[in-house]
Scaffold this motif. Structure first.
Motif, PDB file in Angstrom:
ATOM      1  N   LEU A 201      19.840  82.735  80.075  1.00 34.28           N
ATOM      2  CA  LEU A 201      21.123  83.373  79.828  1.00 34.28           C
ATOM      3  C   LEU A 201      21.106  84.103  78.485  1.00 34.28           C
ATOM      4  O   LEU A 201      20.462  83.667  77.525  1.00 34.28           O
ATOM      5  N   ARG A 202      21.855  85.200  78.428  1.00 35.50           N
ATOM      6  CA  ARG A 202      21.940  86.010  77.211  1.00 35.50           C
ATOM      7  C   ARG A 202      23.223  85.752  76.445  1.00 35.50           C
ATOM      8  O   ARG A 202      23.212  85.601  75.216  1.00 35.50           O
ATOM      9  N   SER A 203      24.362  85.694  77.164  1.00 40.22           N
ATOM     10  CA  SER A 203      25.647  85.587  76.470  1.00 40.22           C
ATOM     11  C   SER A 203      26.714  84.996  77.367  1.00 40.22           C
ATOM     12  O   SER A 203      26.557  84.916  78.592  1.00 40.22           O
ATOM     13  N   VAL A 204      27.824  84.603  76.729  1.00 38.68           N
ATOM     14  CA  VAL A 204      28.955  83.962  77.399  1.00 38.68           C
ATOM     15  C   VAL A 204      30.253  84.567  76.878  1.00 38.68           C
ATOM     16  O   VAL A 204      30.409  84.774  75.666  1.00 38.68           O
ATOM     17  N   ARG A 205      31.174  84.831  77.791  1.00 35.89           N
ATOM     18  CA  ARG A 205      32.557  85.150  77.427  1.00 35.89           C
ATOM     19  C   ARG A 205      33.448  84.262  78.261  1.00 35.89           C
ATOM     20  O   ARG A 205      33.292  84.204  79.478  1.00 35.89           O
ATOM     21  N   ALA A 206      34.372  83.537  77.641  1.00 36.58           N
ATOM     22  CA  ALA A 206      35.085  82.497  78.381  1.00 36.58           C
ATOM     23  C   ALA A 206      36.488  82.244  77.867  1.00 36.58           C
ATOM     24  O   ALA A 206      36.856  82.646  76.752  1.00 36.58           O
ATOM     25  N   MET A 207      37.277  81.560  78.700  1.00 32.81           N
ATOM     26  CA  MET A 207      38.547  80.973  78.285  1.00 32.81           C
ATOM     27  C   MET A 207      38.565  79.534  78.763  1.00 32.81           C
ATOM     28  O   MET A 207      37.850  79.161  79.695  1.00 32.81           O
ATOM     29  N   THR A 208      39.351  78.707  78.090  1.00 35.44           N
ATOM     30  CA  THR A 208      39.549  77.322  78.520  1.00 35.44           C
ATOM     31  C   THR A 208      41.039  77.042  78.601  1.00 35.44           C
ATOM     32  O   THR A 208      41.851  77.727  77.968  1.00 35.44           O
ATOM     33  N   GLY A 209      41.399  76.019  79.380  1.00 35.72           N
ATOM     34  CA  GLY A 209      42.806  75.674  79.527  1.00 35.72           C
ATOM     35  C   GLY A 209      43.074  74.207  79.261  1.00 35.72           C
ATOM     36  O   GLY A 209      42.362  73.337  79.768  1.00 35.72           O
ATOM     37  N   GLN A 210      44.079  73.936  78.433  1.00 36.88           N
ATOM     38  CA  GLN A 210      44.608  72.590  78.230  1.00 36.88           C
ATOM     39  C   GLN A 210      46.085  72.650  78.633  1.00 36.88           C
ATOM     40  O   GLN A 210      46.923  73.054  77.832  1.00 36.88           O
ATOM     41  N   TRP A 211      46.366  72.276  79.871  1.00 35.82           N
ATOM     42  CA  TRP A 211      47.665  72.561  80.458  1.00 35.82           C
ATOM     43  C   TRP A 211      48.531  71.318  80.661  1.00 35.82           C
ATOM     44  O   TRP A 211      49.592  71.395  81.276  1.00 35.82           O
ATOM     45  N   ASP A 212      48.088  70.179  80.167  1.00 35.07           N
ATOM     46  CA  ASP A 212      48.870  68.947  80.276  1.00 35.07           C
ATOM     47  C   ASP A 212      48.756  68.222  78.934  1.00 35.07           C
ATOM     48  O   ASP A 212      47.682  67.752  78.563  1.00 35.07           O
ATOM     49  N   GLU A 213      49.856  68.129  78.208  1.00 39.90           N
ATOM     50  CA  GLU A 213      49.833  67.527  76.872  1.00 39.90           C
ATOM     51  C   GLU A 213      49.414  66.065  76.903  1.00 39.90           C
ATOM     52  O   GLU A 213      48.911  65.536  75.910  1.00 39.90           O
ATOM     53  N   SER A 214      49.619  65.392  78.028  1.00 40.06           N
ATOM     54  CA  SER A 214      49.232  63.984  78.118  1.00 40.06           C
ATOM     55  C   SER A 214      47.731  63.804  78.333  1.00 40.06           C
ATOM     56  O   SER A 214      47.216  62.693  78.213  1.00 40.06           O
ATOM     57  N   ARG A 215      47.022  64.890  78.657  1.00 41.08           N
ATOM     58  CA  ARG A 215      45.554  64.861  78.831  1.00 41.08           C
ATOM     59  C   ARG A 215      45.009  65.971  77.927  1.00 41.08           C
ATOM     60  O   ARG A 215      44.650  67.057  78.366  1.00 41.08           O
ATOM     61  N   ALA A 216      44.967  65.685  76.621  1.00 45.24           N
ATOM     62  CA  ALA A 216      44.771  66.725  75.604  1.00 45.24           C
ATOM     63  C   ALA A 216      43.306  67.106  75.444  1.00 45.24           C
ATOM     64  O   ALA A 216      42.682  66.902  74.393  1.00 45.24           O
ATOM     65  N   THR A 217      42.734  67.660  76.479  1.00 51.38           N
ATOM     66  CA  THR A 217      41.381  68.200  76.442  1.00 51.38           C
ATOM     67  C   THR A 217      41.302  69.311  77.465  1.00 51.38           C
ATOM     68  O   THR A 217      42.271  69.565  78.198  1.00 51.38           O
ATOM     69  N   GLU A 218      40.139  69.971  77.540  1.00 52.79           N
ATOM     70  CA  GLU A 218      39.997  71.059  78.498  1.00 52.79           C
ATOM     71  C   GLU A 218      40.023  70.517  79.927  1.00 52.79           C
ATOM     72  O   GLU A 218      39.206  69.676  80.297  1.00 52.79           O
ATOM     73  N   GLY A 219      40.955  71.039  80.705  1.00 58.05           N
ATOM     74  CA  GLY A 219      41.019  70.685  82.121  1.00 58.05           C
ATOM     75  C   GLY A 219      40.608  71.827  83.016  1.00 58.05           C
ATOM     76  O   GLY A 219      40.515  71.662  84.229  1.00 58.05           O
TER      77      GLY A 219
END
Length: 406
Positions: A201-219
């Protein structure tokens, strides 16, 4: 370490952690004619005693005591991610060969230290169980290498499930400790994509989502990945228990079982009804070895496993998985390639055995695991900084990979 040659190349494995991962490996160890489980370590005395009785094996409450044992040649480290560094160092110190669960560590720098520790001790280290061990993924790579469909141009892995609402320990929901879907599940996606695409791989472009405050990590995350040769890939993951990609994968999930839903959003509803993290920890513990919700992996219904929906486009055709293997969409016809029922964990045990008995360098070694970890970190960094991240620790797939049985 005992001399394997003097014992007709019998490889004895000790398991660090008898949770879900440790339990799932036991049938694959039992299938291999020259590999045997001889010990385990953990904190649950009742679970360890049952294991010792079932397998006529030793048990220990510390990893160091297990690694001191003369009855152990290799260890499977299935402990939590934040403990991998400590446990790999102990195993390397006692010159035990290693399979360590993904991700290898929580940073590329930490991974480098573990790779160096293994090399100084002269042992083999494999990072798994990664889904590029699975026969359909390896067969896709084999088809690409044959060249009949032309060069690979696009690779997609999309997975929607309930991961964030399955029973979790607090550490599994802490990104700094290697928690969240990008570290825990992205490491599978990027492993699949890198293996199919050749690794570089050469490169990465990404987004992440944390959409539940009670599970405070990337979902959730969405990543666009580009290979050095111009091949592109997407890795989409959503673990928030709404749509499930099993609707698109013939009702088949990870490991190959047919998924029988307990009801819409059942995982999310179960977690929301628990009082606290201790109750959740107890619920997860019940899924480990000897627990009242543990699976009988040896008797589980088997199809070819699906880690979400994987679709690969070559210049002259497309490939996706079928329940029995692969569907190939060529220029003139669509056809199915059926594969033997061999699990990825079976292949992982064989890869370790071949590395030790024949000194054959494993595909999924520490540097391969570090390259997958680099992609995980790049996804998080790209999402945070909203920019493309270039990679510098990638490694190529060895062309001398094992052929897949049909």
């Amino acid at each position: 370490m005992a001399n394997l040659q003097s014992r007709a190349l019998q490889l004895r494995i000790g398991i660090v952690g008898l949770g879900i991962a440790g339990s799932a490996l036991l049938p694959s160890i039992a299938k291999h004619p020259y590999v045997k489980v001889t010990a385990a370590s953990g904190r649950n005395k009742e679970r360890l005693e049952k294991f010792a009785s079932d397998y006529q094996a030793e048990y220990y409450f510390s990893v160091e005591d297990l690694c001191r044992s003369e009855q152990v040649d290799a260890v499977y480290i299935a402990s939590p991610t934040e403990l991998h560094a400590e446990h790999v160092k102990i195993a390397a110190h006692y010159k035990k060969h290693i399979i360590v669960e993904k991700p290898l560590a929580v940073s590329v720098e930490e991974a480098d230290m573990l790779i160096q520790a293994a090399e100084r001790s002269g042992i083999h280290m494999i990072v798994g169980h990664s889904f590029s061990f699975e026969p359909p993924i390896r067969k896709i790579r084999e088809i690409i290498e044959e060249g009949k469909l032309g060069r690979v141009r696009m690779i997609h892995n999309w997975y929607f499930n309930d991961w964030i609402y399955r029973p979790r320990t607090p550490e599994e929901l802490d990104t700094s400790l290697g928690g969240g879907v990008t570290y825990r599940q992205g490491s599978h996606q990027f492993d699949i994509i890198r293996y199919i695409g050749g690794g570089m791989l050469r490169s990465v472009r990404a987004m992440t989502g944390q959409w539940d405050e009670s599970r405070a990590t990337e979902g959730a995350h969405a990543a666009y990945l580009e290979f050095e040769d111009g091949t592109v890939a997407t890795a989409i993951y959503n673990g928030y228990d709404h749509f499930h990609t099993t609707e698109l994968t013939f009702g088949i999930g990870e490991g190959g079982p047919s998924i029988k839903p307990a009801g819409y959003a059942s995982s999310r509803k179960t977690i929301q009804q628990l009082d606290n993290s201790d109750a959740e920890r107890r619920l997860k513990s019940q899924k480990g070895y000897g627990g009242n919700q543990s699976k009988n992996y040896a008797k589980e219904e088997y199809n070819q496993p699906f880690f979400g929906l994987t679709v690969v486009s070559c210049e002259r055709g497309d490939i996706r998985q079928s329940p029995n293997g692969l569907f190939v969409y060529g220029e003139d016809e669509k056809y199915e390639i059926q594969l033997q029922q061999e699990t990825g964990r079976d292949v992982m045990i064989a890869e370790l055995y071949d590395a030790v008995a024949q000194n054959r360098p494993p595909v999924h070694d520490g540097r391969w695991g570090k390259a997958n970890l680099e992609v995980c970190q790049a996804v998080l960094e790209s999402a945070n900084e909203r920019k493309e991240i270039y990679l510098s620790h990638q490694v190529a797939v060895d062309p001398l990979f094992r052929k897949v049985s049909q």
